[in-house]
Design a protein around this motif. Sequence first.
Motif, PDB file in Angstrom:
ATOM      1  N   PRO A  75      -6.657  60.165 -64.558  1.00  0.00           N
ATOM      2  CA  PRO A  75      -6.557  61.130 -63.448  1.00  0.00           C
ATOM      3  C   PRO A  75      -7.837  61.906 -63.178  1.00  0.00           C
ATOM      4  CG  PRO A  75      -5.316  61.881 -65.367  1.00  0.00           C
ATOM      5  CD  PRO A  75      -5.716  60.471 -65.643  1.00  0.00           C
ATOM      6  N   GLU A  76      -8.586  62.290 -64.197  1.00  0.00           N
ATOM      7  CA  GLU A  76      -9.781  63.102 -63.982  1.00  0.00           C
ATOM      8  C   GLU A  76     -10.849  62.331 -63.212  1.00  0.00           C
ATOM      9  OE1 GLU A  76     -10.965  64.465 -67.811  1.00  0.00           O
ATOM     10  OE2 GLU A  76      -9.449  66.045 -67.902  1.00  0.00           O
ATOM     11  N   SER A  77     -11.084  61.086 -63.609  1.00  0.00           N
ATOM     12  CA  SER A  77     -12.083  60.276 -62.920  1.00  0.00           C
ATOM     13  C   SER A  77     -11.677  59.998 -61.480  1.00  0.00           C
ATOM     14  CB  SER A  77     -12.286  58.953 -63.673  1.00  0.00           C
ATOM     15  OG  SER A  77     -13.142  58.093 -62.949  1.00  0.00           O
ATOM     16  N   HIS A  78     -10.419  59.661 -61.276  1.00  0.00           N
ATOM     17  CA  HIS A  78      -9.964  59.324 -59.926  1.00  0.00           C
ATOM     18  C   HIS A  78      -9.838  60.562 -59.040  1.00  0.00           C
ATOM     19  CE1 HIS A  78      -9.596  55.172 -60.849  1.00  0.00           C
ATOM     20  NE2 HIS A  78      -8.653  55.341 -61.762  1.00  0.00           N
ATOM     21  N   LEU A  79      -9.616  61.722 -59.656  1.00  0.00           N
ATOM     22  CA  LEU A  79      -9.581  62.951 -58.870  1.00  0.00           C
ATOM     23  C   LEU A  79     -10.953  63.215 -58.249  1.00  0.00           C
ATOM     24  CD1 LEU A  79      -7.582  65.168 -58.109  1.00  0.00           C
ATOM     25  CD2 LEU A  79      -8.395  66.489 -60.064  1.00  0.00           C
ATOM     26  N   ALA A  80     -12.008  62.910 -58.977  1.00  0.00           N
ATOM     27  CA  ALA A  80     -13.356  63.046 -58.429  1.00  0.00           C
ATOM     28  C   ALA A  80     -13.555  62.092 -57.250  1.00  0.00           C
ATOM     29  CB  ALA A  80     -14.393  62.771 -59.510  1.00  0.00           C
ATOM     30  N   GLN A  81     -12.991  60.886 -57.344  1.00  0.00           N
ATOM     31  CA  GLN A  81     -13.082  59.925 -56.247  1.00  0.00           C
ATOM     32  C   GLN A  81     -12.310  60.419 -55.025  1.00  0.00           C
ATOM     33  OE1 GLN A  81     -11.971  56.003 -57.599  1.00  0.00           O
ATOM     34  NE2 GLN A  81     -13.117  56.224 -59.508  1.00  0.00           N
ATOM     35  N   VAL A  82     -11.152  61.032 -55.261  1.00  0.00           N
ATOM     36  CA  VAL A  82     -10.367  61.595 -54.161  1.00  0.00           C
ATOM     37  C   VAL A  82     -11.182  62.656 -53.432  1.00  0.00           C
ATOM     38  CG1 VAL A  82      -8.347  63.002 -53.589  1.00  0.00           C
ATOM     39  CG2 VAL A  82      -8.129  61.105 -55.216  1.00  0.00           C
ATOM     40  N   CYS A  83     -11.840  63.536 -54.182  1.00  0.00           N
ATOM     41  CA  CYS A  83     -12.632  64.600 -53.558  1.00  0.00           C
ATOM     42  C   CYS A  83     -13.805  64.018 -52.774  1.00  0.00           C
ATOM     43  CB  CYS A  83     -13.132  65.570 -54.630  1.00  0.00           C
ATOM     44  SG  CYS A  83     -11.823  66.600 -55.337  1.00  0.00           S
ATOM     45  N   ALA A  84     -14.403  62.948 -53.280  1.00  0.00           N
ATOM     46  CA  ALA A  84     -15.495  62.301 -52.549  1.00  0.00           C
ATOM     47  C   ALA A  84     -14.984  61.727 -51.227  1.00  0.00           C
ATOM     48  CB  ALA A  84     -16.117  61.200 -53.406  1.00  0.00           C
ATOM     49  N   GLU A  85     -13.785  61.137 -51.246  1.00  0.00           N
ATOM     50  CA  GLU A  85     -13.196  60.622 -50.008  1.00  0.00           C
ATOM     51  C   GLU A  85     -12.912  61.747 -49.023  1.00  0.00           C
ATOM     52  OE1 GLU A  85      -9.926  58.015 -49.966  1.00  0.00           O
ATOM     53  OE2 GLU A  85     -10.783  56.564 -51.369  1.00  0.00           O
ATOM     54  N   ILE A  86     -12.439  62.871 -49.541  1.00  0.00           N
ATOM     55  CA  ILE A  86     -12.150  64.009 -48.663  1.00  0.00           C
ATOM     56  C   ILE A  86     -13.427  64.481 -47.975  1.00  0.00           C
ATOM     57  CG2 ILE A  86     -11.459  66.439 -48.616  1.00  0.00           C
ATOM     58  CD1 ILE A  86      -9.493  65.759 -50.895  1.00  0.00           C
ATOM     59  N   GLU A  87     -14.533  64.556 -48.715  1.00  0.00           N
ATOM     60  CA  GLU A  87     -15.800  64.980 -48.128  1.00  0.00           C
ATOM     61  C   GLU A  87     -16.245  64.004 -47.029  1.00  0.00           C
ATOM     62  OE1 GLU A  87     -18.209  67.387 -51.538  1.00  0.00           O
ATOM     63  OE2 GLU A  87     -17.935  65.225 -51.882  1.00  0.00           O
ATOM     64  N   THR A  88     -16.076  62.712 -47.287  1.00  0.00           N
ATOM     65  CA  THR A  88     -16.435  61.718 -46.271  1.00  0.00           C
ATOM     66  C   THR A  88     -15.541  61.853 -45.041  1.00  0.00           C
ATOM     67  OG1 THR A  88     -17.192  60.164 -47.960  1.00  0.00           O
ATOM     68  CG2 THR A  88     -16.667  59.249 -45.798  1.00  0.00           C
ATOM     69  N   TYR A  89     -14.256  61.981 -45.275  1.00  0.00           N
ATOM     70  CA  TYR A  89     -13.318  62.124 -44.163  1.00  0.00           C
ATOM     71  C   TYR A  89     -13.634  63.370 -43.345  1.00  0.00           C
ATOM     72  CZ  TYR A  89      -8.996  62.823 -41.575  1.00  0.00           C
ATOM     73  OH  TYR A  89      -8.085  63.039 -40.561  1.00  0.00           O
ATOM     74  N   TRP A  90     -13.945  64.458 -44.022  1.00  0.00           N
ATOM     75  CA  TRP A  90     -14.275  65.707 -43.322  1.00  0.00           C
ATOM     76  C   TRP A  90     -15.463  65.515 -42.382  1.00  0.00           C
ATOM     77  CZ3 TRP A  90     -12.119  70.391 -42.660  1.00  0.00           C
ATOM     78  CH2 TRP A  90     -12.923  71.416 -42.167  1.00  0.00           C
ATOM     79  N   GLU A  91     -16.507  64.855 -42.871  1.00  0.00           N
ATOM     80  CA  GLU A  91     -17.692  64.642 -42.045  1.00  0.00           C
ATOM     81  C   GLU A  91     -17.398  63.756 -40.841  1.00  0.00           C
ATOM     82  OE1 GLU A  91     -21.182  65.670 -42.151  1.00  0.00           O
ATOM     83  OE2 GLU A  91     -19.966  67.238 -43.065  1.00  0.00           O
ATOM     84  N   LEU A  92     -16.535  62.770 -41.024  1.00  0.00           N
ATOM     85  CA  LEU A  92     -16.228  61.833 -39.943  1.00  0.00           C
ATOM     86  C   LEU A  92     -15.231  62.381 -38.939  1.00  0.00           C
ATOM     87  CD1 LEU A  92     -15.815  58.495 -41.957  1.00  0.00           C
ATOM     88  CD2 LEU A  92     -17.770  59.177 -40.563  1.00  0.00           C
ATOM     89  N   ALA A  93     -14.217  63.075 -39.437  1.00  0.00           N
ATOM     90  CA  ALA A  93     -13.046  63.363 -38.600  1.00  0.00           C
ATOM     91  C   ALA A  93     -12.876  64.816 -38.189  1.00  0.00           C
ATOM     92  CB  ALA A  93     -11.778  62.906 -39.336  1.00  0.00           C
ATOM     93  N   LEU A  94     -13.376  65.759 -38.976  1.00  0.00           N
ATOM     94  CA  LEU A  94     -13.076  67.155 -38.690  1.00  0.00           C
ATOM     95  C   LEU A  94     -14.298  68.041 -38.482  1.00  0.00           C
ATOM     96  CD1 LEU A  94     -10.062  67.731 -41.131  1.00  0.00           C
ATOM     97  CD2 LEU A  94     -10.002  67.392 -38.657  1.00  0.00           C
TER      98      LEU A  94
END
Length: 321
Positions: A121-140
């Motif tokens: 969970p800890e490693s993948h949680l970091a990946q989730v946050c990286a996806e959120i940052e990418t999504y934020w830049e693209l979509a919001l």
Amino acid sequence: MQSELAFSADDLALTRLAVSPMWEVVTSFRLLITGSPHPVHRPWLEQVRPRVAAAGLDAGWLAQLIPASGHLADFLTPSPGEPAPTLDAELAAIRATPVELVLHDIDLLGEPRRAAMRADPESHLAQVCAEIETYWELALAPYWARIRAVLDADVFHRARQVAERGTAHLFNDLHKSLSWDDNTLRMVRRQCILSRETAGRGLVLLPSVFADTVLTWSCPPEPPQLAYPARGIGTLWEHRPVQRAEAIAAILGRSRTLLLTELEAPASTTELAHRTGISAAGVSQHLTALRDAGMVSAHRAGRSVLYARTAIAESLLGTAA
């Protein structure tokens, strides 16, 4: 089905309003992955959906944690510690989520493909946050000035309701599925039961431009959250005529004023050059000056950069909500 959230005097005293970037991430992403048109958000969907697909986000961790319907991963919307936390502050809270809470949310989602998250969970949680940052830049992020204006206007309206007509009127006016009576907030047609016995004290109310219904969050001892559709979204993406263009051009110059006018929706240097007839080099030079003045922002979208008007520019052009 109906939920009932009882309020003591202390609970009412601890009820507050907030604006949350992560609630906009969650609700907008859910809207995107449904694949259906939307009467209000169609312009945004048409612009954003190809970018999100090109980045592979429609098949990543966010797609697993934010299904098209049903339960959402609650750790994605941490309790806002201030009236308007930044995305960075909320991402820090997500990264600090206790592992047991992450696993609890994963279990509620109940899909076998989430086994990888349970394994590390800890490693993948970091990946989730990286996806959120990418999504934020693209979509919001390119649209945040407009979105934030609507959210702030809703918060101002609700605060004024409380001041002028009381908390009962506020609750009864939030959404047709909500009603207030006898110190109790009732929510009809809820998938998840929310009660004071299973929630913390108080309540955080969060307007959302992408929510089409009321969504709740509960993780004691934090106060429960209630996200509701914000007022004024009907005009969110409408074309807004620029006011005082000639007067603004006298100060900024015609080319820079033209570029700001063309940024009704975020665009790249190449797109702006094609639409305005200004050379790509000239557009780039003008955008740099406007960015230095805080009037445009730049957002990476794959190999290109999208430029967007900031709240300062929206106000100057007379288009602020």
